[in-house]
Design a protein around this motif. Sequence first.
Motif, PDB file in Angstrom:
ATOM      1  N   VAL A 177       0.959  -1.500   0.123  1.00 14.23           N
ATOM      2  CA  VAL A 177       0.276   0.204  -0.330  1.00 14.23           C
ATOM      3  C   VAL A 177       0.444   1.533  -0.646  1.00 14.23           C
ATOM      4  N   ASN A 178       1.045   1.553  -1.074  1.00 18.60           N
ATOM      5  CA  ASN A 178       1.929   3.628  -0.886  1.00 18.60           C
ATOM      6  C   ASN A 178       0.965   4.583  -0.879  1.00 18.60           C
ATOM      7  N   ARG A 179       1.635   5.291  -0.041  1.00 14.15           N
ATOM      8  CA  ARG A 179       0.648   6.319   0.065  1.00 14.15           C
ATOM      9  C   ARG A 179       1.237   7.870  -0.532  1.00 14.15           C
ATOM     10  N   LYS A 180       0.453   8.067  -1.515  1.00 11.22           N
ATOM     11  CA  LYS A 180       0.376   9.904  -2.081  1.00 11.22           C
ATOM     12  C   LYS A 180       0.257  11.423  -1.593  1.00 11.22           C
ATOM     13  N   GLY A 181      -0.004  11.563  -0.359  1.00  8.46           N
ATOM     14  CA  GLY A 181      -0.199  12.007   0.208  1.00  8.46           C
ATOM     15  C   GLY A 181      -1.607  11.967   0.774  1.00  8.46           C
ATOM     16  N   SER A 182      -3.276  12.242   0.497  1.00  5.57           N
ATOM     17  CA  SER A 182      -4.279  11.745   0.691  1.00  5.57           C
ATOM     18  C   SER A 182      -4.632  10.620  -0.265  1.00  5.57           C
ATOM     19  N   VAL A 183      -3.769  10.159  -0.768  1.00  5.33           N
ATOM     20  CA  VAL A 183      -4.389   8.795  -1.780  1.00  5.33           C
ATOM     21  C   VAL A 183      -2.809   7.504  -1.649  1.00  5.33           C
ATOM     22  N   LEU A 184      -4.077   6.212  -1.246  1.00  6.98           N
ATOM     23  CA  LEU A 184      -3.895   5.095  -1.184  1.00  6.98           C
ATOM     24  C   LEU A 184      -3.804   4.504  -2.830  1.00  6.98           C
ATOM     25  N   VAL A 185      -2.467   4.329  -2.526  1.00 11.49           N
ATOM     26  CA  VAL A 185      -3.167   2.691  -3.749  1.00 11.49           C
ATOM     27  C   VAL A 185      -2.064   1.614  -3.269  1.00 11.49           C
ATOM     28  N   ILE A 186      -3.430   0.785  -3.410  1.00 15.98           N
ATOM     29  CA  ILE A 186      -3.155  -1.153  -3.313  1.00 15.98           C
ATOM     30  C   ILE A 186      -2.052  -1.381  -4.762  1.00 15.98           C
ATOM     31  N   GLU A 187      -1.605  -1.754  -3.874  1.00 21.22           N
ATOM     32  CA  GLU A 187      -0.773  -2.573  -5.434  1.00 21.22           C
ATOM     33  C   GLU A 187      -0.694  -4.289  -5.194  1.00 21.22           C
ATOM     34  N   VAL A 188      -1.005  -5.081  -5.998  1.00 19.51           N
ATOM     35  CA  VAL A 188      -1.134  -6.324  -5.782  1.00 19.51           C
ATOM     36  C   VAL A 188      -0.142  -7.310  -7.080  1.00 19.51           C
ATOM     37  N   ARG A 189      -0.643  -8.459  -6.148  1.00 25.47           N
ATOM     38  CA  ARG A 189      -0.198  -9.404  -7.250  1.00 25.47           C
ATOM     39  C   ARG A 189      -0.186 -10.117  -7.008  1.00 25.47           C
ATOM     40  N   GLU A 190      -1.650 -11.142  -8.146  1.00 28.77           N
ATOM     41  CA  GLU A 190      -2.652 -12.641  -7.640  1.00 28.77           C
ATOM     42  C   GLU A 190      -1.623 -13.588  -7.962  1.00 28.77           C
ATOM     43  N   ILE A 191      -1.923 -14.651  -6.970  1.00 28.08           N
ATOM     44  CA  ILE A 191      -1.268 -15.528  -7.465  1.00 28.08           C
ATOM     45  C   ILE A 191      -1.783 -15.944  -8.690  1.00 28.08           C
ATOM     46  N   THR A 192      -0.343 -17.313  -8.660  1.00 27.28           N
ATOM     47  CA  THR A 192      -0.569 -17.872 -10.155  1.00 27.28           C
ATOM     48  C   THR A 192      -0.553 -19.630  -9.940  1.00 27.28           C
ATOM     49  N   VAL A 193      -2.152 -20.038 -10.230  1.00 26.44           N
ATOM     50  CA  VAL A 193      -2.881 -21.318  -9.826  1.00 26.44           C
ATOM     51  C   VAL A 193      -2.097 -21.979 -10.966  1.00 26.44           C
ATOM     52  N   GLN A 194      -1.707 -23.007  -9.580  1.00 27.12           N
ATOM     53  CA  GLN A 194      -1.033 -24.552 -10.824  1.00 27.12           C
ATOM     54  C   GLN A 194      -1.886 -25.031 -11.610  1.00 27.12           C
ATOM     55  N   PRO A 195      -0.804 -25.189 -12.652  1.00 29.78           N
ATOM     56  CA  PRO A 195      -1.600 -26.382 -13.809  1.00 29.78           C
ATOM     57  C   PRO A 195      -1.877 -27.253 -13.139  1.00 29.78           C
ATOM     58  N   GLN A 196      -3.089 -27.907 -13.987  1.00 36.55           N
ATOM     59  CA  GLN A 196      -3.305 -29.416 -13.451  1.00 36.55           C
ATOM     60  C   GLN A 196      -2.306 -29.852 -14.490  1.00 36.55           C
ATOM     61  N   MET A 197      -1.817 -31.282 -13.550  1.00 38.37           N
ATOM     62  CA  MET A 197      -1.436 -31.959 -14.850  1.00 38.37           C
ATOM     63  C   MET A 197      -2.127 -33.277 -15.785  1.00 38.37           C
ATOM     64  N   TYR A 198      -1.722 -32.693 -16.864  1.00 38.94           N
ATOM     65  CA  TYR A 198      -2.543 -34.480 -17.364  1.00 38.94           C
ATOM     66  C   TYR A 198      -2.030 -36.008 -17.565  1.00 38.94           C
ATOM     67  N   ASP A 199      -2.460 -36.191 -17.049  1.00 37.99           N
ATOM     68  CA  ASP A 199      -1.808 -37.949 -16.969  1.00 37.99           C
ATOM     69  C   ASP A 199      -2.114 -38.147 -18.576  1.00 37.99           C
ATOM     70  N   ASN A 200      -1.187 -38.503 -19.348  1.00 36.20           N
ATOM     71  CA  ASN A 200      -1.358 -39.200 -20.352  1.00 36.20           C
ATOM     72  C   ASN A 200      -1.134 -40.779 -20.157  1.00 36.20           C
ATOM     73  N   SER A 201      -0.042 -41.006 -19.346  1.00 43.11           N
ATOM     74  CA  SER A 201       0.296 -42.338 -18.894  1.00 43.11           C
ATOM     75  C   SER A 201      -0.160 -43.312 -19.490  1.00 43.11           C
TER      76      SER A 201
END
Lengths: 393, 88
Positions: free
Chosen positions: A164-188
Motif C-alpha cells: 500500500v503506497n501513499r501519495k498524500g491523501s491518496v492510497l494506492v494498493i498494488e497487488v500481484r495475484e497468485i499463479t494457480v498451479q496448472p493441473q497435470m494431464y495424465d497421459n501415461s
Amino acid sequence: MIIIEILRYLFGYIEFRAFGGFPDRFVNLCTKEGIPLWNIKNAGGRITACTTIKGYLAVRGPARKSGMRCMALRKRGLIFFLKRNKKRVGILAGAAVSVALIFILSQFVWSVSVVGNTTLEDEYILSEFEKYGIKVGARISSVDLKEAAQTAVTENEKLSWAAVNRKGSVLVIEVREITVQPQMYDNSKPTNVVASEDGLILSLDILHGTAEIQPGSAVTAGDLLISGVIRHRDGSESVVHADGHVKALVKKKETFSAEDFSFYKLSYENKRKIIFFFGIKIPLGKSVPETNFSEHKSFLESGEMQLPIGIITQYGAVYSEEKTNPELSFQDKAALLGGAMYAKKLLDYSEIKTSSVTEKTDEFGKHYEFYAECEQEIGRLQEIYVEKTNDIA
Amino acid sequence: MPKRKKQQNKRKNTPVTPFNPETKLEMLGNRELIIDGCKGIVDYGENYIKLNTGTVMTGVCGDGLLIKSFDNEIAVISGEITEISFVS
C-alpha cells in the motif's frame, strides 16, 4: 526560486523607485550595507527595485550618499494584506477556516485505488483491504500500511504480494495475484476415444492415436472414434494415450409439463440514496431489502482521482415464487419452457443449431417437448486395460 | 635544470590573462547572465551595465536589462543580452 518568492510574499516586501542621483553608486552602497535588492531596473535614470521592509527603512542612508530620493511604489505581501483587511473579520475567519479544513482533511484518506490486478475485481480487493482499515475516510496515522499489506497477503490465498503506497491523501494498493498451479494431464495410461452420445460427426481433430471414423459418419454411443492402438509397419502394435476433439451434431429432446415451472413475481422493492462524505454515510430513506441487492456509486472526480464525496444508490427487491399461470398462451408457455431450460442449464452444448417446442396432450395431461440439434463434443476417454508380462527368452 | 629557471619556463607557457580567475560567468542562452565575483557596479544605464569583476570590467549590453539579484558578489542579470565586453 518559487520558495524564495513565497517567503518574500509571506514576510512582505516593498517595491520602490529611486531617482535623481547615481544609480550604480546607490546599488553598490546598498549591497555593501547588506540591504537586499532584487528586480533592479533602470528606466531613464530612474531605478525601480524591490527590498524587504527592514531593507526599505535602511535604504535612506545609501540614497542620501548617492544623491537619490526614494519613493515607495507598492507594498506587497501577506503582512500588508492582513493589515489592509484587519477590519474585515469574515475574510480572516474564512482563511483560517480553510487552512484548518485543509489541515484536518489532509489527515484522512481521500481515495483508494487498486493496480496490478488481472483477474480479481477492484471491489473485491478494496473490500479485503477494508478489513485492515484501508478505506476512504480512514485516519492516515491510525493505519499501518505495511502491516495491512502483509496481513492481506497472509490471509488471502488469491494474493501473492501486496503493498500500500501513499501519495498524500491518496492510497494506492498494488497487488500481484497468485499463479494457480496448472493441473497435470495424465497421459501415461493407454486410452481410446469413444462416443459419449449418438450423433453425426462434423469434425475430427486428432492429438494422438489413429482415426477410426471420418467426418460425415454417423455414430452411436460407445463407438470407437480414435483408437489408442497403433499398428507399425513391421506388424507390431503398441498402445498409446489416444486423445483428440470430436465434434458431432447431436439431437436432444426434453419433455416438460407446465406444472414443473414456477416464476417469480415482484412483491416489494425499495431504493434509497446515501450521501457519502469522507467515509461517513448519511442514508436518505428506509433500508432496502438484502435480497437482490445492488449498489451504484457515483463520486465526484478531480482529473483521474476520485474524491471521497458522492452519492450511493442502493436497490433491493423481494420476489415471491408463483406457479405457471394457466391463462398463459401456448407461445408464452413455450417461451417460458425454453427460458427455463436455458436457466436450469439443461442444455450443456457448445452451440444450438436448431430448436423447436411442441405442445402435446396425453393421459398425464398437457406437456411440452423441446427438440434441439446441437454441435457438441462427444469424445470420451476410455481406458485400455493392458496386462504387463515379462517375456522370458 | 635549476628550480628557478623551471618556474620561469612554466610562467612563459601559461597564457597571460588580465581576467580575475576567481570570477565566473555563466550564461543561460542570451536571456540570463550569472556573474560570480562581481565587486560592484561601475556604470548602470538603461541598456548597458558595467560591472567591476576584479582586474577587468565586464560590460553587458542588451534590451530590458534587469538585475534580478546582487548579493554576496553574485549578480544575476536578465534581459535580452546582445553584447558582453571586457575592458582592462
